[in-house]
Design a protein around this motif. Structure first.
Motif, PDB file in Angstrom:
ATOM      1  N   LEU A  28       1.914  -6.541  -5.172  1.00 36.33           N
ATOM      2  CA  LEU A  28       2.543  -5.968  -3.985  1.00 36.33           C
ATOM      3  C   LEU A  28       2.482  -4.454  -4.062  1.00 36.33           C
ATOM      4  CD1 LEU A  28       5.875  -8.013  -3.679  1.00 36.33           C
ATOM      5  CD2 LEU A  28       3.709  -8.486  -2.571  1.00 36.33           C
ATOM      6  N   GLN A  29       2.334  -3.833  -2.901  1.00 35.69           N
ATOM      7  CA  GLN A  29       2.414  -2.387  -2.798  1.00 35.69           C
ATOM      8  C   GLN A  29       3.354  -2.035  -1.653  1.00 35.69           C
ATOM      9  OE1 GLN A  29      -1.346  -0.405  -2.168  1.00 35.69           O
ATOM     10  NE2 GLN A  29      -0.381   1.545  -1.649  1.00 35.69           N
ATOM     11  N   VAL A  30       4.313  -1.161  -1.903  1.00 35.39           N
ATOM     12  CA  VAL A  30       5.277  -0.758  -0.883  1.00 35.39           C
ATOM     13  C   VAL A  30       4.743   0.457  -0.132  1.00 35.39           C
ATOM     14  CG1 VAL A  30       7.620   0.048  -0.440  1.00 35.39           C
ATOM     15  CG2 VAL A  30       7.207  -1.655  -2.226  1.00 35.39           C
ATOM     16  N   ILE A  31       4.718   0.374   1.191  1.00 32.33           N
ATOM     17  CA  ILE A  31       4.253   1.487   2.014  1.00 32.33           C
ATOM     18  C   ILE A  31       5.227   1.707   3.170  1.00 32.33           C
ATOM     19  CG2 ILE A  31       1.832   1.055   1.438  1.00 32.33           C
ATOM     20  CD1 ILE A  31       1.524  -0.121   4.283  1.00 32.33           C
ATOM     21  N   VAL A  32       5.019   2.788   3.901  1.00 35.44           N
ATOM     22  CA  VAL A  32       5.794   3.084   5.102  1.00 35.44           C
ATOM     23  C   VAL A  32       4.872   2.982   6.314  1.00 35.44           C
ATOM     24  CG1 VAL A  32       7.477   4.525   3.905  1.00 35.44           C
ATOM     25  CG2 VAL A  32       5.384   5.559   4.812  1.00 35.44           C
ATOM     26  N   ARG A  33       5.461   3.159   7.502  1.00 37.76           N
ATOM     27  CA  ARG A  33       4.748   2.917   8.759  1.00 37.76           C
ATOM     28  C   ARG A  33       3.453   3.723   8.880  1.00 37.76           C
ATOM     29  NH1 ARG A  33       6.616   2.292  14.064  1.00 37.76           N
ATOM     30  NH2 ARG A  33       4.864   2.314  15.529  1.00 37.76           N
ATOM     31  N   LYS A  34       3.473   4.993   8.533  1.00 35.51           N
ATOM     32  CA  LYS A  34       2.287   5.816   8.738  1.00 35.51           C
ATOM     33  C   LYS A  34       1.104   5.350   7.889  1.00 35.51           C
ATOM     34  CE  LYS A  34       3.550   9.398   5.366  1.00 35.51           C
ATOM     35  NZ  LYS A  34       3.801  10.853   5.180  1.00 35.51           N
ATOM     36  N   ASP A  35       1.402   4.685   6.757  1.00 35.53           N
ATOM     37  CA  ASP A  35       0.325   4.181   5.901  1.00 35.53           C
ATOM     38  C   ASP A  35      -0.413   3.013   6.544  1.00 35.53           C
ATOM     39  OD1 ASP A  35       0.966   6.019   3.869  1.00 35.53           O
ATOM     40  OD2 ASP A  35       2.531   4.691   3.111  1.00 35.53           O
ATOM     41  N   LEU A  36       0.213   2.354   7.517  1.00 37.53           N
ATOM     42  CA  LEU A  36      -0.436   1.221   8.177  1.00 37.53           C
ATOM     43  C   LEU A  36      -1.624   1.640   9.028  1.00 37.53           C
ATOM     44  CD1 LEU A  36       2.683  -0.860   9.281  1.00 37.53           C
ATOM     45  CD2 LEU A  36       1.052  -1.427   7.476  1.00 37.53           C
ATOM     46  N   GLU A  37      -1.712   2.932   9.332  1.00 38.60           N
ATOM     47  CA  GLU A  37      -2.863   3.418  10.101  1.00 38.60           C
ATOM     48  C   GLU A  37      -4.168   3.174   9.357  1.00 38.60           C
ATOM     49  OE1 GLU A  37      -2.118   7.504  10.857  1.00 38.60           O
ATOM     50  OE2 GLU A  37      -0.320   7.154  12.071  1.00 38.60           O
ATOM     51  N   HIS A  38      -4.085   3.078   8.044  1.00 40.68           N
ATOM     52  CA  HIS A  38      -5.288   2.869   7.228  1.00 40.68           C
ATOM     53  C   HIS A  38      -5.406   1.419   6.763  1.00 40.68           C
ATOM     54  CE1 HIS A  38      -5.317   7.226   7.218  1.00 40.68           C
ATOM     55  NE2 HIS A  38      -4.103   7.234   6.671  1.00 40.68           N
ATOM     56  N   CYS A  39      -4.677   0.524   7.405  1.00 42.15           N
ATOM     57  CA  CYS A  39      -4.685  -0.897   7.023  1.00 42.15           C
ATOM     58  C   CYS A  39      -5.169  -1.740   8.206  1.00 42.15           C
ATOM     59  CB  CYS A  39      -3.284  -1.329   6.588  1.00 42.15           C
ATOM     60  SG  CYS A  39      -3.166  -3.075   6.147  1.00 42.15           S
ATOM     61  N   PRO A  40      -6.443  -2.109   8.240  1.00 45.30           N
ATOM     62  CA  PRO A  40      -6.971  -2.906   9.370  1.00 45.30           C
ATOM     63  C   PRO A  40      -6.241  -4.231   9.541  1.00 45.30           C
ATOM     64  CG  PRO A  40      -8.759  -2.015   8.039  1.00 45.30           C
ATOM     65  CD  PRO A  40      -7.498  -1.764   7.282  1.00 45.30           C
ATOM     66  N   ARG A  41      -5.736  -4.788   8.460  1.00 42.30           N
ATOM     67  CA  ARG A  41      -5.063  -6.090   8.524  1.00 42.30           C
ATOM     68  C   ARG A  41      -3.858  -6.047   9.476  1.00 42.30           C
ATOM     69  NH1 ARG A  41      -4.753 -11.419   8.757  1.00 42.30           N
ATOM     70  NH2 ARG A  41      -2.534 -11.791   9.022  1.00 42.30           N
ATOM     71  N   TRP A  42      -3.188  -4.900   9.574  1.00 41.61           N
ATOM     72  CA  TRP A  42      -1.969  -4.809  10.367  1.00 41.61           C
ATOM     73  C   TRP A  42      -2.216  -5.135  11.835  1.00 41.61           C
ATOM     74  CZ3 TRP A  42       2.877  -5.404  10.243  1.00 41.61           C
ATOM     75  CH2 TRP A  42       3.725  -4.856  11.195  1.00 41.61           C
ATOM     76  N   GLN A  43      -3.381  -4.816  12.363  1.00 42.53           N
ATOM     77  CA  GLN A  43      -3.675  -5.078  13.772  1.00 42.53           C
ATOM     78  C   GLN A  43      -3.729  -6.573  14.083  1.00 42.53           C
ATOM     79  OE1 GLN A  43      -3.684  -2.574  15.982  1.00 42.53           O
ATOM     80  NE2 GLN A  43      -3.170  -1.319  14.197  1.00 42.53           N
ATOM     81  N   PHE A  44      -3.827  -7.409  13.059  1.00 40.45           N
ATOM     82  CA  PHE A  44      -3.878  -8.857  13.257  1.00 40.45           C
ATOM     83  C   PHE A  44      -2.640  -9.559  12.685  1.00 40.45           C
ATOM     84  CE2 PHE A  44      -8.158  -7.151  12.781  1.00 40.45           C
ATOM     85  CZ  PHE A  44      -8.744  -7.566  13.956  1.00 40.45           C
ATOM     86  N   ALA A  45      -1.677  -8.777  12.213  1.00 38.43           N
ATOM     87  CA  ALA A  45      -0.490  -9.359  11.586  1.00 38.43           C
ATOM     88  C   ALA A  45       0.324 -10.151  12.600  1.00 38.43           C
ATOM     89  CB  ALA A  45       0.370  -8.272  10.963  1.00 38.43           C
ATOM     90  N   PHE A  46       0.737 -11.347  12.199  1.00 38.52           N
ATOM     91  CA  PHE A  46       1.583 -12.237  13.008  1.00 38.52           C
ATOM     92  C   PHE A  46       0.948 -12.566  14.362  1.00 38.52           C
ATOM     93  CE2 PHE A  46       4.301  -9.485  10.397  1.00 38.52           C
ATOM     94  CZ  PHE A  46       4.873 -10.438   9.573  1.00 38.52           C
ATOM     95  N   ALA A  47      -0.379 -12.593  14.408  1.00 34.72           N
ATOM     96  CA  ALA A  47      -1.081 -12.827  15.675  1.00 34.72           C
ATOM     97  C   ALA A  47      -0.782 -14.201  16.267  1.00 34.72           C
ATOM     98  CB  ALA A  47      -2.582 -12.658  15.473  1.00 34.72           C
ATOM     99  N   SER A  48      -0.408 -15.162  15.449  1.00 31.10           N
ATOM    100  CA  SER A  48      -0.139 -16.511  15.937  1.00 31.10           C
ATOM    101  C   SER A  48       1.323 -16.722  16.325  1.00 31.10           C
ATOM    102  CB  SER A  48      -0.535 -17.546  14.878  1.00 31.10           C
ATOM    103  OG  SER A  48       0.234 -17.371  13.694  1.00 31.10           O
ATOM    104  N   GLU A  49       2.159 -15.696  16.159  1.00 30.68           N
ATOM    105  CA  GLU A  49       3.583 -15.817  16.465  1.00 30.68           C
ATOM    106  C   GLU A  49       3.902 -15.219  17.835  1.00 30.68           C
ATOM    107  OE1 GLU A  49       5.403 -17.574  14.612  1.00 30.68           O
ATOM    108  OE2 GLU A  49       4.108 -17.694  12.846  1.00 30.68           O
ATOM    109  N   ARG A  50       5.088 -15.565  18.353  1.00 35.08           N
ATOM    110  CA  ARG A  50       5.520 -15.006  19.642  1.00 35.08           C
ATOM    111  C   ARG A  50       5.597 -13.490  19.586  1.00 35.08           C
ATOM    112  NH1 ARG A  50      10.295 -15.526  21.135  1.00 35.08           N
ATOM    113  NH2 ARG A  50      11.175 -16.015  19.107  1.00 35.08           N
ATOM    114  N   LYS A  51       6.031 -12.968  18.458  1.00 34.86           N
ATOM    115  CA  LYS A  51       6.195 -11.530  18.298  1.00 34.86           C
ATOM    116  C   LYS A  51       5.238 -11.051  17.219  1.00 34.86           C
ATOM    117  CE  LYS A  51      11.074 -11.953  19.565  1.00 34.86           C
ATOM    118  NZ  LYS A  51      12.478 -11.850  19.124  1.00 34.86           N
TER     119      LYS A  51
END
Length: 302
Positions: A28-51
């Motif tokens: 595990l690696q702990v990051i903050v919101r601005k670090d997600l800009e460099h994480c392509p995975r985030w754009q697909f996170a929880f894609a199958s959920e309502r939110k």
């Protein structure tokens, strides 16, 4: 001789290119919101959920004073991100559920000992909504086992004394059972409210889902509404911004009636909720109003 040296060097380079990527344990690696800009995975996170990931961004942008938002990057053996698990930190009042008759005593003691029965908590999940595991279902168990074995270490580093997986639906129980082996326990939570609306129309709903006494009361209310002056109308809109000054006080009235509070939705939350996804349906405020004032408000998301 030079040809022989060149041949050996070429052979060594060829061997290096055939080597597999360096293996390391999943971590595990702990990051903050601005670090997600460099994480392509985030754009697909929880894609199958309502939110999906957009809702988590909305919550962080609009419900921020009392919460410290962070994210776990869950990386596999070749250091690739396979899931992003949001979590947040907050100061939890362990006496919030105490009887009101002890309120004066608790306040008096806390004037001398402000930290009495308060604990820094790390909560995995969403501030305003149920929690979910990110990633493919095939990797959920591995992610849960990694969280179970390492989350306590990260909690200590972040100063949290309590760890909570907040409001995860019952379907995750078999996957999250590994947490019990690491000292966690399962406690009941308030489930998300659901209402079956598989009816042809409202009359069909009344006839099959409500008893005769309730139907009689509703009919009287409908008759009174029909006679009301000014008349009561309902509008479905995708943007609450123009009427936020009228509908937010109605929400706040309900919030104040509750004896237990967690998050408090802000005016900005309702406004941005309608703007998310270009206003194409995340927010459906049903605003019932009279000509002189707005009298009730409902909203639904994703």
């Amino acid at each position: 001789m030079p040809e022989a040296k060149t041949a050996r060097l070429t052979s060594q380079i060829g061997d290096l290119t055939r080597r597999e990527p360096t293996q390391c344990p999943p971590h595990l690696q702990v990051i903050v919101r601005k670090d997600l800009e460099h994480c392509p995975r985030w754009q697909f996170a929880f894609a199958s959920e309502r939110k999906d990931h957009r809702y988590y961004e909305l919550v962080e942008d609009t419900l921020h004073p009392e919460f410290d938002y962070r994210y776990f990057l869950i990386k596999d053996a070749v250091d690739q991100v396979c899931a992003v698990q949001p979590f947040f930190l907050m100061d939890l009042d362990l006496l919030a559920g105490a009887s009101p008759r002890f309120g004066v005593l608790i306040d008096a003691i806390r004037r001398m000992w402000p930290g009495l029965m308060r604990a820094r908590a790390l909560m995995v999940g969403c501030v305003a909504g149920e929690g979910h595991l990110d990633g493919d279902e095939a990797c959920h168990r591995g992610c849960a086992e990694l969280l179970a074995s390492t989350i306590a270490i990260h909690a200590r580093r972040l100063g949290a004394r309590l760890i909570v997986l907040k409001e995860f639906p019952a379907r995750y129980r078999p996957i999250l059972d590994c947490l019990i082996a690491h000292g966690f326990t399962r406690i009941p939570s308030l489930p998300m409210t659901r209402l079956c609306i598989d009816y042809a129309n409202f009359d069909d709903y009344m006839n099959h889902a409500l008893n005769s006494a309730t139907r009689k009361k509703l009919r009287k209310k409908f008759e009174a509404t029909a006679r009301a002056s000014p008349s009561v109308e309902m509008n479905v809109v995708n943007d609450a911004t123009p009427v936020i000054a009228q509908i937010h006080p109605l929400y706040f009235q309900v919030y104040q009636r509750s004896k237990r509070h967690f998050e408090k939705l802000t005016e900005q939350y309702f406004c941005d909720l309608g703007a998310a996804d270009g206003g194409q349906g995340p927010l459906l405020p049903l605003a019932s109003e009279r000509a002189d004032r707005r009298v009730c408000r409902m909203h639904g998301t994703w």
